[in-house]
Write a protein that holds these residues in place. Sequence first.
Motif, PDB file in Angstrom:
ATOM      1  N   GLU A 382       0.814  -1.209   0.000  1.00 16.69           N
ATOM      2  CA  GLU A 382       0.000   0.000   0.000  1.00 16.69           C
ATOM      3  C   GLU A 382       0.854   1.268   0.000  1.00 16.69           C
ATOM      4  O   GLU A 382       0.474   2.273  -0.602  1.00 16.69           O
ATOM      5  CB  GLU A 382      -0.927   0.010   1.214  1.00 16.69           C
ATOM      6  CG  GLU A 382      -2.044  -1.044   1.159  1.00 16.69           C
ATOM      7  CD  GLU A 382      -3.006  -0.915   2.320  1.00 16.69           C
ATOM      8  OE1 GLU A 382      -2.824   0.033   3.127  1.00 16.69           O
ATOM      9  OE2 GLU A 382      -3.932  -1.740   2.426  1.00 16.69           O
ATOM     10  N   ASP A 383       2.018   1.216   0.680  1.00 17.83           N
ATOM     11  CA  ASP A 383       2.861   2.412   0.731  1.00 17.83           C
ATOM     12  C   ASP A 383       3.742   2.559  -0.501  1.00 17.83           C
ATOM     13  O   ASP A 383       4.494   3.530  -0.626  1.00 17.83           O
ATOM     14  CB  ASP A 383       3.728   2.410   1.995  1.00 17.83           C
ATOM     15  CG  ASP A 383       4.678   1.204   2.047  1.00 17.83           C
ATOM     16  OD1 ASP A 383       4.649   0.368   1.124  1.00 17.83           O
ATOM     17  OD2 ASP A 383       5.435   1.107   3.030  1.00 17.83           O
ATOM     18  N   GLY A 384       3.658   1.603  -1.432  1.00 21.89           N
ATOM     19  CA  GLY A 384       4.431   1.701  -2.669  1.00 21.89           C
ATOM     20  C   GLY A 384       5.915   1.492  -2.472  1.00 21.89           C
ATOM     21  O   GLY A 384       6.718   1.936  -3.300  1.00 21.89           O
ATOM     22  N   LYS A 385       6.297   0.776  -1.407  1.00 19.38           N
ATOM     23  CA  LYS A 385       7.711   0.554  -1.124  1.00 19.38           C
ATOM     24  C   LYS A 385       8.155  -0.885  -1.402  1.00 19.38           C
ATOM     25  O   LYS A 385       9.356  -1.157  -1.397  1.00 19.38           O
ATOM     26  CB  LYS A 385       8.019   0.903   0.336  1.00 19.38           C
ATOM     27  CG  LYS A 385       7.884   2.377   0.676  1.00 19.38           C
ATOM     28  CD  LYS A 385       8.946   3.217  -0.016  1.00 19.38           C
ATOM     29  CE  LYS A 385       8.909   4.663   0.423  1.00 19.38           C
ATOM     30  NZ  LYS A 385       9.970   5.471  -0.200  1.00 19.38           N
ATOM     31  N   GLN A 386       7.207  -1.810  -1.624  1.00 18.40           N
ATOM     32  CA  GLN A 386       7.554  -3.212  -1.866  1.00 18.40           C
ATOM     33  C   GLN A 386       6.817  -3.724  -3.102  1.00 18.40           C
ATOM     34  O   GLN A 386       5.708  -3.287  -3.412  1.00 18.40           O
ATOM     35  CB  GLN A 386       7.180  -4.082  -0.665  1.00 18.40           C
ATOM     36  CG  GLN A 386       8.034  -3.853   0.571  1.00 18.40           C
ATOM     37  CD  GLN A 386       7.692  -4.851   1.664  1.00 18.40           C
ATOM     38  OE1 GLN A 386       6.535  -5.226   1.825  1.00 18.40           O
ATOM     39  NE2 GLN A 386       8.702  -5.286   2.410  1.00 18.40           N
ATOM     40  N   VAL A 387       7.480  -4.669  -3.805  1.00 18.79           N
ATOM     41  CA  VAL A 387       6.858  -5.317  -4.948  1.00 18.79           C
ATOM     42  C   VAL A 387       7.336  -6.765  -5.003  1.00 18.79           C
ATOM     43  O   VAL A 387       8.504  -7.047  -4.763  1.00 18.79           O
ATOM     44  CB  VAL A 387       7.188  -4.579  -6.267  1.00 18.79           C
ATOM     45  CG1 VAL A 387       8.689  -4.488  -6.504  1.00 18.79           C
ATOM     46  CG2 VAL A 387       6.511  -5.260  -7.438  1.00 18.79           C
ATOM     47  N   TRP A 388       6.395  -7.676  -5.292  1.00 16.06           N
ATOM     48  CA  TRP A 388       6.741  -9.083  -5.448  1.00 16.06           C
ATOM     49  C   TRP A 388       5.815  -9.692  -6.499  1.00 16.06           C
ATOM     50  O   TRP A 388       4.781  -9.111  -6.858  1.00 16.06           O
ATOM     51  CB  TRP A 388       6.655  -9.828  -4.122  1.00 16.06           C
ATOM     52  CG  TRP A 388       5.281  -9.886  -3.510  1.00 16.06           C
ATOM     53  CD1 TRP A 388       4.338 -10.851  -3.645  1.00 16.06           C
ATOM     54  CD2 TRP A 388       4.704  -8.901  -2.640  1.00 16.06           C
ATOM     55  NE1 TRP A 388       3.216 -10.549  -2.929  1.00 16.06           N
ATOM     56  CE2 TRP A 388       3.408  -9.348  -2.298  1.00 16.06           C
ATOM     57  CE3 TRP A 388       5.153  -7.686  -2.125  1.00 16.06           C
ATOM     58  CZ2 TRP A 388       2.576  -8.617  -1.471  1.00 16.06           C
ATOM     59  CZ3 TRP A 388       4.319  -6.957  -1.309  1.00 16.06           C
ATOM     60  CH2 TRP A 388       3.043  -7.421  -0.981  1.00 16.06           C
ATOM     61  N   VAL A 426      17.363  -6.756  -1.549  1.00 12.60           N
ATOM     62  CA  VAL A 426      17.125  -7.921  -2.422  1.00 12.60           C
ATOM     63  C   VAL A 426      17.310  -9.221  -1.638  1.00 12.60           C
ATOM     64  O   VAL A 426      17.490 -10.290  -2.237  1.00 12.60           O
ATOM     65  CB  VAL A 426      18.077  -7.878  -3.634  1.00 12.60           C
ATOM     66  CG1 VAL A 426      17.790  -6.666  -4.500  1.00 12.60           C
ATOM     67  CG2 VAL A 426      19.544  -7.855  -3.169  1.00 12.60           C
ATOM     68  N   THR A 427      17.251  -9.142  -0.320  1.00 12.15           N
ATOM     69  CA  THR A 427      17.481 -10.310   0.534  1.00 12.15           C
ATOM     70  C   THR A 427      16.473 -11.420   0.246  1.00 12.15           C
ATOM     71  O   THR A 427      15.270 -11.162   0.107  1.00 12.15           O
ATOM     72  CB  THR A 427      17.372  -9.903   2.016  1.00 12.15           C
ATOM     73  OG1 THR A 427      18.279  -8.833   2.270  1.00 12.15           O
ATOM     74  CG2 THR A 427      17.716 -11.082   2.923  1.00 12.15           C
ATOM     75  N   GLY A 428      16.982 -12.652   0.152  1.00  7.52           N
ATOM     76  CA  GLY A 428      16.120 -13.818  -0.006  1.00  7.52           C
ATOM     77  C   GLY A 428      15.637 -14.067  -1.418  1.00  7.52           C
ATOM     78  O   GLY A 428      14.837 -14.975  -1.639  1.00  7.52           O
ATOM     79  N   LYS A 429      16.116 -13.308  -2.396  1.00  5.14           N
ATOM     80  CA  LYS A 429      15.637 -13.486  -3.759  1.00  5.14           C
ATOM     81  C   LYS A 429      16.638 -14.263  -4.610  1.00  5.14           C
ATOM     82  O   LYS A 429      17.849 -14.220  -4.371  1.00  5.14           O
ATOM     83  CB  LYS A 429      15.348 -12.126  -4.407  1.00  5.14           C
ATOM     84  CG  LYS A 429      14.243 -11.347  -3.694  1.00  5.14           C
ATOM     85  CD  LYS A 429      13.720 -10.218  -4.560  1.00  5.14           C
ATOM     86  CE  LYS A 429      13.053 -10.694  -5.807  1.00  5.14           C
ATOM     87  NZ  LYS A 429      11.886 -11.542  -5.580  1.00  5.14           N
ATOM     88  N   GLY A 530       7.370 -20.885  -8.047  1.00  7.09           N
ATOM     89  CA  GLY A 530       6.862 -21.823  -7.056  1.00  7.09           C
ATOM     90  C   GLY A 530       7.180 -21.451  -5.627  1.00  7.09           C
ATOM     91  O   GLY A 530       7.197 -22.313  -4.737  1.00  7.09           O
ATOM     92  N   GLY A 531       7.444 -20.196  -5.348  1.00  7.09           N
ATOM     93  CA  GLY A 531       7.716 -19.735  -3.984  1.00  7.09           C
ATOM     94  C   GLY A 531       9.183 -19.533  -3.687  1.00  7.09           C
ATOM     95  O   GLY A 531       9.526 -18.918  -2.670  1.00  7.09           O
ATOM     96  N   THR A 532      10.085 -20.024  -4.554  1.00  9.64           N
ATOM     97  CA  THR A 532      11.525 -19.857  -4.277  1.00  9.64           C
ATOM     98  C   THR A 532      11.972 -18.406  -4.453  1.00  9.64           C
ATOM     99  O   THR A 532      13.022 -18.015  -3.954  1.00  9.64           O
ATOM    100  CB  THR A 532      12.354 -20.757  -5.207  1.00  9.64           C
ATOM    101  OG1 THR A 532      12.066 -20.418  -6.568  1.00  9.64           O
ATOM    102  CG2 THR A 532      12.024 -22.228  -4.960  1.00  9.64           C
ATOM    103  N   ASN A 533      11.174 -17.639  -5.187  1.00 12.80           N
ATOM    104  CA  ASN A 533      11.527 -16.232  -5.413  1.00 12.80           C
ATOM    105  C   ASN A 533      10.364 -15.320  -5.000  1.00 12.80           C
ATOM    106  O   ASN A 533      10.078 -14.310  -5.645  1.00 12.80           O
ATOM    107  CB  ASN A 533      11.871 -16.014  -6.896  1.00 12.80           C
ATOM    108  CG  ASN A 533      12.488 -14.645  -7.146  1.00 12.80           C
ATOM    109  OD1 ASN A 533      13.314 -14.177  -6.374  1.00 12.80           O
ATOM    110  ND2 ASN A 533      12.065 -14.001  -8.218  1.00 12.80           N
ATOM    111  N   SER A 534       9.712 -15.688  -3.910  1.00 16.21           N
ATOM    112  CA  SER A 534       8.527 -14.941  -3.467  1.00 16.21           C
ATOM    113  C   SER A 534       8.866 -13.718  -2.625  1.00 16.21           C
ATOM    114  O   SER A 534       7.992 -12.885  -2.366  1.00 16.21           O
ATOM    115  CB  SER A 534       7.604 -15.856  -2.674  1.00 16.21           C
ATOM    116  OG  SER A 534       8.281 -16.356  -1.517  1.00 16.21           O
ATOM    117  N   ALA A 535      10.113 -13.595  -2.182  1.00 16.25           N
ATOM    118  CA  ALA A 535      10.488 -12.444  -1.341  1.00 16.25           C
ATOM    119  C   ALA A 535      10.334 -11.150  -2.141  1.00 16.25           C
ATOM    120  O   ALA A 535      10.536 -11.123  -3.350  1.00 16.25           O
ATOM    121  CB  ALA A 535      11.932 -12.599  -0.856  1.00 16.25           C
ATOM    122  N   PRO A 536       9.998 -10.048  -1.491  1.00 15.52           N
ATOM    123  CA  PRO A 536       9.779  -8.789  -2.206  1.00 15.52           C
ATOM    124  C   PRO A 536      11.079  -8.014  -2.434  1.00 15.52           C
ATOM    125  O   PRO A 536      12.078  -8.219  -1.741  1.00 15.52           O
ATOM    126  CB  PRO A 536       8.862  -8.013  -1.272  1.00 15.52           C
ATOM    127  CG  PRO A 536       9.277  -8.468   0.098  1.00 15.52           C
ATOM    128  CD  PRO A 536       9.648  -9.926  -0.060  1.00 15.52           C
TER     129      PRO A 536
END
Length: 546
Positions: A382-388, A426-429, A530-536
């Motif tokens: 909502e704050d426009g700071k994250q995208v996934w 970009v942590t976890g991507k 499949g969820g392996t790259n679901s981090a924002p």
Amino acid sequence: MSAASCLLSEEQFLCCICLDVFTSPVTIPCGHNFCKDCITQHWNINSVQFRCPMCKNHFKTRPELRVNTFISEMAAEFRKSAGKKRNEDSVVAKPGEVPCDICTGLKLKALKSCLTCFASYCGIHLEPHMTAGPLKRHSLTDPVANMEARVCTRHRKTLELFCKTDQTCVCSLCTVSEHMAHNIAALKDEYEVRKAELEQEEVAIRQMIKERKLKIQNTRRLKMHSQEDAEREIADGVRIFTSLMQTAERDLNEIIEMIEERQKTTEEQADSFIKELEQEISVLVKRTAEVQQLSLIQDHLQLLQSFTPMNSALCTKDWTEVSLCLPSYEGTVVKAVAELEETLGREKQQLLHKARLKRVQQYAVDVILEHRTANPWLVLSEDGKQVWCGEGRRDLPDNAERFSLYANVLAQQSFSTGRFYYEVQVTGKTDWTLGVVRGSVNRKGIIPLSPVNGYWAVGLRNGNEYLTLARPVVSLSLISRPQTVGVFVSYEEGLVSFYDVDAAVHLYSFTGCCFIEELSPFFSPGLHHGGTNSAPLTISPVTPTD
């Protein structure tokens, strides 16, 4: 009286005989008015018949002339106001002003020039052109300094036509002589054409001025950036060299301390040897005295009873194999210098990277994602700071701003000048792409993401392949995996740089770019996989590096 005269025109106060304002006006039986002297002289010359000069009405007897006091008073009032106006208009011509051609002696300032008479007139001498019928038909204009320039030198007629063939002004007689069969236009028509050209030229010049003012602004901005860069570079240089000098001084103090420690140990050992040797010398000197005393005894028995063997009498040490081991300093300084160079190299690189990163972080901007540009597979906070990337495609209107094929989204902000910087976690991507794009980039078709097509970006593929989206693609060999990536753009310099913020390491730079459009930060979190790259991807606040 004054108010009444103001409502009447000048012609109503002029005598048709002398063409001047009435003097002692009289009214004859037909109702027309004249100066008393003018009508009297007129009838004296034409004594046979008494006619009105205006309506030609014939009188059998000479009318008795009496001054019309009402008209006389109005004429006097009009003459007074007209005289005042003449005084106001009677200004002496100053240098650069057009003088009256009729004035003798002191030249008054001309109010009008006559294109028919080819002369300029002050307020006083202009009056006939304003009152007399034939003169009123002359063409008057604002004062012209050089009237001769408006006259054809050959035919002495007004230059009222324009020869387009020879690009010169001509008179009517020129068109049937030297300029026959030439392309001739009326002066007014050509004036309108040239005026339109001048207006277009003015628009073009204004645009050129605008462009140059913009260039000045950009140059001043670059000058300011240069000054700021120089000041920061000096500060960074002082800080880096101070740190390096402190490191060198620390290592120098350590090597001096180590050498002094070795020297101290050697001195203590030597002092111990000397002390022990001096003690043995004292014992030997004492034994020498005893031996000398014994050698003086003559009695055999007494000597044998007093004699003690030297080995039994003396407790001395065999110093044959004993020696002082001097410490070796050879190579100590060389080794220390080599170690110092290695240390300084590491510290220098680290300090340079931190200084470079800190320098660009000063241009941090608040970046917010623009929902209208997001691909339907993307989900924004909502704050426009994250995208996934979501697990399904959302039903969104396919507007012109939205990316329809690539999983991209742009920021609300765009930049067409200056410098800007932002950071993205970009942590976890295992897959992501970051950078900037041209405002007119193709958002619907399948095109390679490269500078040629308006993309300046770096990315991660398959969890461990870092690359730049150049042509050809350049692989990046990184020591550590970036957790936060910084993006810096200098519009005028044509520079786009990327940084590993946590390691304070420069990753890659696009240089020599030619930006002519607005640039927008763009983000691609990659597919869901499949969820392996679901981090924002998260736009994080910028904290300057220490």
